[in-house]
Design a protein around this motif. Sequence first.
Motif, short mmCIF file in Angstrom:
data_model
loop_
_atom_site.label_atom_id
_atom_site.label_comp_id
_atom_site.label_asym_id
_atom_site.label_seq_id
_atom_site.Cartn_x
_atom_site.Cartn_y
_atom_site.Cartn_z
N ASP A 130 70.05 45.34 58.39
CA ASP A 130 69.00 46.27 58.79
C ASP A 130 67.88 46.22 57.76
N ARG A 131 66.74 45.62 58.12
CA ARG A 131 65.58 45.52 57.24
C ARG A 131 64.38 46.27 57.82
N ARG A 132 64.64 47.29 58.64
CA ARG A 132 63.56 48.11 59.18
C ARG A 132 63.06 49.08 58.12
N ASP A 133 61.77 49.38 58.15
CA ASP A 133 61.23 50.31 57.18
C ASP A 133 61.70 51.73 57.43
N ASP A 134 62.11 52.04 58.65
CA ASP A 134 62.62 53.36 58.99
C ASP A 134 63.52 53.20 60.22
N PRO A 135 64.83 53.41 60.09
CA PRO A 135 65.72 53.20 61.25
C PRO A 135 65.39 54.10 62.43
N MET A 136 64.84 55.28 62.18
CA MET A 136 64.54 56.21 63.26
C MET A 136 63.20 55.91 63.91
N ASP A 137 62.21 55.55 63.10
CA ASP A 137 60.85 55.35 63.60
C ASP A 137 60.26 54.10 62.97
N PRO A 138 60.76 52.91 63.33
CA PRO A 138 60.32 51.69 62.64
C PRO A 138 58.92 51.25 63.04
N TYR A 139 58.18 50.78 62.04
CA TYR A 139 56.88 50.17 62.26
C TYR A 139 56.92 48.66 61.97
N LYS A 140 57.87 48.24 61.16
CA LYS A 140 58.00 46.81 60.86
C LYS A 140 59.43 46.55 60.41
N ALA B 223 66.64 43.00 66.93
CA ALA B 223 65.36 43.63 67.26
C ALA B 223 64.36 43.33 66.15
N LEU B 224 63.11 43.06 66.54
CA LEU B 224 62.03 42.78 65.61
C LEU B 224 60.88 43.74 65.90
N TYR B 225 60.36 44.37 64.83
CA TYR B 225 59.28 45.36 64.98
C TYR B 225 58.05 44.91 64.21
N GLY C 31 54.75 47.09 68.33
CA GLY C 31 55.41 46.23 69.31
C GLY C 31 56.82 45.89 68.86
N SER C 32 57.70 45.70 69.82
CA SER C 32 59.10 45.39 69.52
C SER C 32 59.60 44.32 70.47
N LEU C 33 60.35 43.38 69.92
CA LEU C 33 61.02 42.34 70.69
C LEU C 33 62.51 42.46 70.43
N THR C 34 63.29 42.68 71.48
CA THR C 34 64.75 42.78 71.35
C THR C 34 65.40 41.62 72.07
N PHE C 35 66.50 41.14 71.52
CA PHE C 35 67.24 40.03 72.11
C PHE C 35 68.73 40.30 71.96
#
Length: 463
Positions: A268-278, A305-307, A316-320
Motif C-alpha cells: 500500500d503506497r497510497r498517500d491516504d488509504p481513506m481518501d487517496p490522491y496519488k 489500484a492506481l491513483y 483519477g483511478s485505474l483498478t485492475f
Amino acid sequence: MGRDDAKGNNEDTSRTNLPIHEDVENIVAPVVRKEVGVVAVDNLKLKIQRLKVSGLCKTKNDIVVEQIKPLFLADSLQSILIGVQDVQDKLQTLDVFRNVEVVLDTAKGPGAKKGQLEVTFFVKEKSRLHLGVSAHAGTQSGDASLSASMRNVFGRAEVFKLTSSTTLPHFGHSQQMEFHKMHYADLNKRLLLTCGHTKLDHPFSGFQENVIGSLAQLSFTSWLGHHKLSWNCDWREIFGFASNVPIQVRSQAGHSLKSSIMHTIETDRRDDPMDPYKGYYARVVQEFAGIGGDTVFGKAEIHSALYHQIWNNLVGSLTFWAGTMRPITASRINDRFFLGGTTTLRGFGMWGVGPHESGYSLGGEIYWAVGLHLYHPLPFIHGQINRYIKLHAFLTTGKLFGYGIGGWSPTELLTHNRLSVGFGLLFNIGMGRVELNYCIPLKAQSHDRLLPGLQLGVGIEFL
C-alpha cells in the motif's frame, strides 16, 4: 480549496509533548543561551543512564525490556526524544496497556554523571477480559460480530478470542476460536491459530455450505509489503438445494476436504488509504490445494489500484483485478471465482456475470476486470466534508469464463466482455465506503443478470 486546506492541521505533535523534568531543562538552557538568535539543541550530547517501567502487573518483564532497550543507544536529545516516542508506540502496539506515559529526568544516585538522563514509563494495563461488537465489509459480503477476548493470557501479549458472527448478504453465521501471538522481538511478526464452524447460504448459486475449518497463519513484513503465509484445512459440505437448482450445481452435493497452502502479499503506497490522491495499492494471493484432502488445484489472484491527481481536486483511478485457477481434479463450485455486483462490475446483479443455468451462477475458473473512476469533492462546499463525500463517475468492464473441465484459448479473454458506466456519490465511512450509483449496463450476455438504475454498494474494497 486545495487538499491541504481541507485536511486542516492534523499533524501529529506528540513528539514535542513529552513531560521533561525541570532538571533536564537546566542542562539544555545554558546551551541554548550560547546561541545568538538560534535555538539548537538537537545535537546536545546526552545519554540515558537508567530506564524504568512502572505499573506492570500481569505483563512479563522480558517482552517490555525488548521494546525499551534500543533507547540505550540514543546519544543526543533529539535521538532520545524520537526513541522515547518510538518505544511508546511499540508499547501501545502490544495492546495490553490502557495508558503509556513518559517522564524524563536527570540521572540521580550512585554512578550518575552530568549529561545523563533517567527515563520512566508509567503504564496502566488493560483489563484481561474484553467484550466487543464489530462490523466488517468485504468485496462481496459483510458481517456483524460479537466477540469475547482474554488478553495477555500468558503475560506476553497473547490473545484468546471467541467470535460469533452473522454474514450478509449470504445470511450465514459462524463461530470461531482464535489465538493471537506477537513475536516479542519484532511486533510485525504475528502468529494466528483458528478453528471454527461456518454455515453459508449462497442464494445466487442455489446452495448452502457447511465449513468446519482450521488455519495456522504467520504474518510479517518485508520491503515488498505485508505478507501472510497460511495453512488452511476445511471440511466442506454442499447441501440445501431449491427445487429448480440445475444439475450442474446439484452434482456438487456432498463432502470435500481441502488442505491448502496460501500466500498473500499486500503493498500500500497510497498517500491516504481513506481518501487517496496519488499512489498505488496491490494485493496478490497464491493458493495451492492438495496437501492432503480430495481437492487439488492451483490458484492466483491480484487486486490493484492506481491513483493520480489530474487537476486540483479531480482524482483519477485505474483498478485492475484478475484471477486464474488450474484444477487438477474437477473444480468445485465453492472454489471458483464469481463476478458482478455493487462492488465489482456495477450494473450487474450479485454474481451476475459469467456462466449461468436456470438463473443460478455457476462461477468460473478465470476472470479479469478493469475500472476507470473519477472523483471530485462536492461543488461550492468546503471543509472536512469533502473528505467524506465525493462525486463519482465510472466505467467498468470485465469477463468471467472457463467453467468446467477443459482449457481455454487466449482469444476468449477479449471477446464478449461486459461493460457498464455510471455516476453517483461516494461516502467514506472510516472502516470502508458506501457508493450510491446510477448504473447503465452497455454490454452483456443473454444469461447475465442485469441490475440497471440505482445501486447501493457497501464494502472495503471496490473495483
